[in-house]
Scaffold this motif. Sequence first.
Motif, short mmCIF file in Angstrom:
data_model
loop_
_atom_site.label_atom_id
_atom_site.label_comp_id
_atom_site.label_asym_id
_atom_site.label_seq_id
_atom_site.Cartn_x
_atom_site.Cartn_y
_atom_site.Cartn_z
N ILE A 195 -4.71 10.20 1.19
CA ILE A 195 -4.62 8.76 1.51
C ILE A 195 -5.62 8.41 2.60
CG2 ILE A 195 -3.10 6.92 2.34
CD1 ILE A 195 -0.75 8.64 1.28
N ASP B 25 -5.87 -0.48 -7.58
CA ASP B 25 -5.66 -0.96 -6.21
C ASP B 25 -6.72 -2.00 -5.90
OD1 ASP B 25 -5.13 -1.31 -3.57
OD2 ASP B 25 -5.89 0.65 -2.92
N ALA C 21 -0.78 17.13 -7.13
CA ALA C 21 -2.16 17.03 -7.61
C ALA C 21 -2.19 17.15 -9.13
CB ALA C 21 -3.02 18.12 -6.98
N THR C 22 -1.37 18.03 -9.67
CA THR C 22 -1.33 18.20 -11.13
C THR C 22 -0.80 16.94 -11.80
OG1 THR C 22 -0.93 20.53 -10.76
CG2 THR C 22 -0.48 19.71 -12.97
N ARG D 70 2.24 19.91 -2.62
CA ARG D 70 0.93 19.25 -2.68
C ARG D 70 0.21 19.55 -3.99
NH1 ARG D 70 -2.59 18.03 2.39
NH2 ARG D 70 -4.33 18.50 1.06
N PHE E 95 -6.52 6.47 -11.58
CA PHE E 95 -6.71 5.62 -10.39
C PHE E 95 -7.92 4.72 -10.53
CE2 PHE E 95 -4.14 8.91 -8.38
CZ PHE E 95 -3.38 8.18 -7.50
N SER F 167 0.83 -1.21 0.00
CA SER F 167 0.00 0.00 0.00
C SER F 167 0.86 1.26 0.00
CB SER F 167 -0.92 0.02 1.22
OG SER F 167 -1.84 -1.02 1.13
N LEU G 51 2.07 1.75 -3.40
CA LEU G 51 0.97 2.23 -4.22
C LEU G 51 0.77 3.73 -4.04
CD1 LEU G 51 -1.79 1.25 -5.82
CD2 LEU G 51 -2.78 1.83 -3.62
N ASN G 52 0.77 4.18 -2.78
CA ASN G 52 0.58 5.60 -2.49
C ASN G 52 1.68 6.45 -3.13
OD1 ASN G 52 -1.71 5.07 -1.03
ND2 ASN G 52 -0.66 5.03 0.96
N ALA H 297 -7.38 12.64 -5.34
CA ALA H 297 -6.64 11.62 -6.08
C ALA H 297 -6.67 11.89 -7.57
CB ALA H 297 -7.21 10.24 -5.77
N VAL H 298 -7.80 12.37 -8.09
CA VAL H 298 -7.87 12.59 -9.53
C VAL H 298 -7.38 13.99 -9.91
CG1 VAL H 298 -9.70 10.92 -9.86
CG2 VAL H 298 -10.27 13.34 -9.57
N GLY H 299 -6.81 14.71 -8.94
CA GLY H 299 -6.14 15.95 -9.31
C GLY H 299 -6.71 17.22 -8.70
N LEU I 79 0.47 10.16 -4.10
CA LEU I 79 -0.33 10.57 -2.96
C LEU I 79 0.59 10.74 -1.75
CD1 LEU I 79 -3.26 8.06 -3.47
CD2 LEU I 79 -3.46 10.53 -3.66
N ASP I 80 1.76 10.18 -1.84
CA ASP I 80 2.70 10.19 -0.72
C ASP I 80 4.10 10.42 -1.30
OD1 ASP I 80 3.62 10.00 1.82
OD2 ASP I 80 3.43 7.80 1.98
N PHE J 116 -9.98 2.03 -7.84
CA PHE J 116 -9.99 1.58 -6.45
C PHE J 116 -10.81 0.31 -6.28
CE2 PHE J 116 -9.72 6.17 -6.73
CZ PHE J 116 -8.60 6.45 -5.98
N ARG K 280 -0.98 13.88 -10.63
CA ARG K 280 -2.04 12.86 -10.52
C ARG K 280 -3.10 13.12 -11.59
NH1 ARG K 280 -1.66 13.86 -4.75
NH2 ARG K 280 -3.51 15.14 -4.81
N ASN K 281 -3.40 14.40 -11.78
CA ASN K 281 -4.45 14.76 -12.73
C ASN K 281 -4.07 14.44 -14.16
OD1 ASN K 281 -5.76 17.47 -14.35
ND2 ASN K 281 -7.10 16.13 -13.18
#
Lengths: 247, 406
Positions: free
Chosen positions: B400, A171, A82-83, A78, A91, A49, A52-53, B319-321, A58-59, A93, A85-86
């Motif tokens: 998370i 995940d 986020a950008t 942060r 993702f 996990s 994965l994060n 998570a999606v931004g 995310l981490d 789940f 990830r976007n």
Amino acid sequence: MRKEIIKIEDLKREFTMGSETVHALRSISFDIKEGEFVTIMGSSGSGKSTLLNILGCLDQPTSGTYEIDGVKVKGLSRNELATIRNEKIGFIFQSYNLLPRTSAIENVELPLLYNSKVSTIERRERAIKALKMVGLGDRMNHTPSQLSGGQQQRVAIARSLVNNPVMILADEATGNLDTRTSYEIMSLFQELNKQGITITFVTHEPDIATFSNRTIVLKDGHIMQDYNNYNIQSAAEQLAKLPKEDH
Amino acid sequence: MRLLNLFKIAFKAIVLNKMRTLLTMLGIIIGVASVIAMLAIGEGSKESIRATISNMGSNMITVKPGADVRGGVRRNASEMETLTFKDYEAIKAQTTLTSYISPIVNGSGQVINGSNNWPSTIFGVNPDYLNIKVVDLQSGSMFTNAEVQSAAKVALIGQTVVDNVFPDGEAPVGKMIRFNNIPFKVIGVLEEKGENTFGQDQDDVVVAPYTTVQKRILAIDHLNEVMASAISEEDAPNAVLEITEILRTQHKLADAEDDDFHVRSMEELISTFSSTSEMLTILLVAVASISLLIGGIGIMNIMYVSVKERTKEIGLRMAVGGKGADILMQFLIEAILISITGGILGVILGLGSTVFIEKFLNWPTSVALYSIIISFAVCAVTGIFFGWYPARKASALDPITALRYE
């Protein structure tokens, strides 16, 4: 040589729990190349996990480097995370995480809402295309409560595809589904992979790994095994072999 | 993320929770509506007091005998005989800030015409009186200075007296009436003024030359009052000071001695009554503001619940931004939408209840634009203020943890 999507070197992640330091990941290194379908396996407590994060931005790792699509993740804020990830990650789940009472198409559009470069019209077009890719072209206006578990996960997959990510990060994506439906979902993943989409699938179910072309096994924060699978099972064939259901 | 998208998301969240949103809004609606209605009632009563007093002659200054002492033993002002005709003459001769001035003597008695009679008050005045009180005549004319000199038995009567002693509708001008058995010839009828704020019937009067009233009815030679009219409303306070000075000299009062008379302008009366109604307004608005505050707390409460309930959603959005700022704005806009929609409904309800109060309770009301602007602004601020903290909390969530939240 194929492009490296993920590059991890000497990555460590430690957590401080009171006075104790927990080493969740102890110096791991691996790459994931474009077009790979990688399963990351491990029992609970293996660091799966945590990895994965970090893979999902995310981490942040405690030390070592993590690069995704050529971007060094360490030290990013942060908002910068986020950008990434976007724009770079899709993702999926275990529990789908769809917005309740919101139509499938609006759920799929969600990541694009946070991307100001995508116009309203383009957003809708891309969402429709993604839903068609997962075979839900006729369910666009259904809300999650009107869809089965498998269909909900398909919506979630469409959502992960809509931003054209460099990698899909799943995940335990079949953890809530029965065997038949999980094979359906796995065959969808295999299809997407054939189209060139890189997939990283985190799971603790060994049979899932047989559908991927590479498996990384984690144990106590170390990589125990990292092997290529030359005998990839076809989920579609497995599905056909299942006994016909009564109803 | 574009603001429009955030508005869409917030709007959607509100629509999905209609009942809850409505109940949350109710606090704001009631708060805003009551602030507007209370201010309208307060403003209305203030305006009606001001209107009544201006109607009585806003430049009017009255001089009455007797010190205006607070506490201690006070004598009934009318028993005092310290105000004389000489005082009137002194004021008239020396004043620069008044335009009209009239001595006043008054007494009560019975107005009789044939078999009809009516208890009323007679005012002995000079021809300036009508200008001071700002009264016109319905019919007939005012008596002249010559008639004052000769203590002529002529009188003007108010509409109430006309109604009661001339019930058959005949024209009173030229007719004879008796006041306490003294015959008077009616030479005019005063314009109708109705009741004043204090409930006095301003039409229940008989007006006659002060000489006539002094000699033939009251048998006195002092005055009950001197009335004057300041050149303008602004000059009234200075006119009061001027008259006070003239009278102090006239009465030979040493510096240490208190006035044995008191001079008042309408302005003082207005401020006295206005301050009472202002106090009341403040009190009402304070109560109403508390309900607005409670409405705000309601928003905060519901936003907290909403953030808690949607923790997983927040995790997913992140998570999606979704950036922290996007999440913050989403919840803040939701709070502001609730409070502003509540505010709009509150303004409508407030205006509606103001009309209701005016129509059915017959209370004077006056909606001031500022009350709408203020309560609306307070509303928006309430939304931001009470929405901020829960929104901030949502935006600070760790994606998370939020994703794993059940």
